[in-house]
Design a protein around this motif. Structure first.
Motif, mmCIF file in Angstrom:
data_model
loop_
_atom_site.group_PDB
_atom_site.id
_atom_site.type_symbol
_atom_site.label_atom_id
_atom_site.label_comp_id
_atom_site.label_asym_id
_atom_site.label_seq_id
_atom_site.Cartn_x
_atom_site.Cartn_y
_atom_site.Cartn_z
ATOM 1 N N GLN A 1 23.902 -19.492 -29.057
ATOM 2 C CA GLN A 1 22.748 -19.894 -29.851
ATOM 3 C C GLN A 1 21.463 -19.840 -29.028
ATOM 4 O OE1 GLN A 1 24.201 -23.681 -31.258
ATOM 5 N NE2 GLN A 1 25.225 -22.753 -33.018
ATOM 6 N N THR B 1 29.319 -21.753 -27.687
ATOM 7 C CA THR B 1 28.508 -21.702 -28.902
ATOM 8 C C THR B 1 27.055 -21.999 -28.573
ATOM 9 O OG1 THR B 1 30.387 -22.385 -30.256
ATOM 10 C CG2 THR B 1 28.205 -22.691 -31.217
ATOM 11 N N SER C 1 25.685 -29.363 -25.387
ATOM 12 C CA SER C 1 27.041 -29.254 -25.914
ATOM 13 C C SER C 1 27.616 -30.630 -26.243
ATOM 14 C CB SER C 1 27.925 -28.533 -24.897
ATOM 15 O OG SER C 1 29.253 -28.529 -25.301
ATOM 16 N N ARG D 1 29.191 -29.405 -29.855
ATOM 17 C CA ARG D 1 29.432 -27.975 -30.021
ATOM 18 C C ARG D 1 30.029 -27.449 -28.722
ATOM 19 N NH1 ARG D 1 23.572 -26.171 -32.579
ATOM 20 N NH2 ARG D 1 23.703 -27.518 -34.410
#
Length: 174
Positions: free
Chosen positions: A155, A151, A142, A147
């Protein structure tokens, strides 16, 4: 209301109801099923709605049916992991296919998994390489990729499903 009158209403609004359902669930078969459920529910309560309100009323029923389905499917099939943890990988021998981590036993399998990960498309490629091949945590990924953690989580879960599918295909070919 007679069956013939109701059949006219179904003919008039079935495309609208199907479109509403499909826009929410994105599955043709499921949208057809929800369309039927909508008209079944409408038929049982048709006398309680004035004729000039059929269109918004049927649209609302269709929206509620699709939303109810999505909610129930979410609750039945998805376990939400904590913020910083990935969901548990099924134990070998369980009904679910093994995850990529479980198949890394020999150098040949390591190479095969690495190749499968490297063939993923973005947005799954980088997060998968960092998580599965480099051993980075969700937090590190992250921060590195700028991100949100959620998320990255999403993913990784989707990448895991893609990899499980590729592994299953590979095992059936052998």
């Amino acid at each position: 209301m007679t069956n013939a009158q109701f059949a006219k209403i179904v003919d008039q609004y079935q495309r609208l109801v199907y479109t509403v359902c499909f826009q929410l669930v994105r599955d043709h078969q499921l949208a057809e099923d929800l369309t039927q459920e909508t008209f079944l529910a409408a038929f049982t309560h048709m006398d309680s709605c004035p004729p000039e309100k059929y269109k918004p009323w049927l649209t609302r029923i269709a929206t509620n049916k699709a939303t109810d389905h999505l909610r129930s499917a979410w609750n039945r099939h998805v376990d939400t992991p904590g913020e910083d943890e990935m969901p548990e990988v099924p134990v070998v021998g369980s009904a679910a296919p093994p995850g990529p981590e479980e198949l890394i036993e020999t150098e040949g399998e390591v190479a095969a998994i690495r190749e499968m990960v490297d063939k993923l498309k973005e947005p799954y490629l980088l997060v998968s390489q960092m998580y599965f091949l480099q051993g980075c945590t969700v937090e590190e990924i992250s921060t590195s990729l700028h991100r949100p953690r959620k998320t990255v989580h999403t993913q990784l879960m989707r990448a895991r499903k893609l990899l499980q599918q590729k592994i299953k295909e590979r095992s059936t070919e052998s």
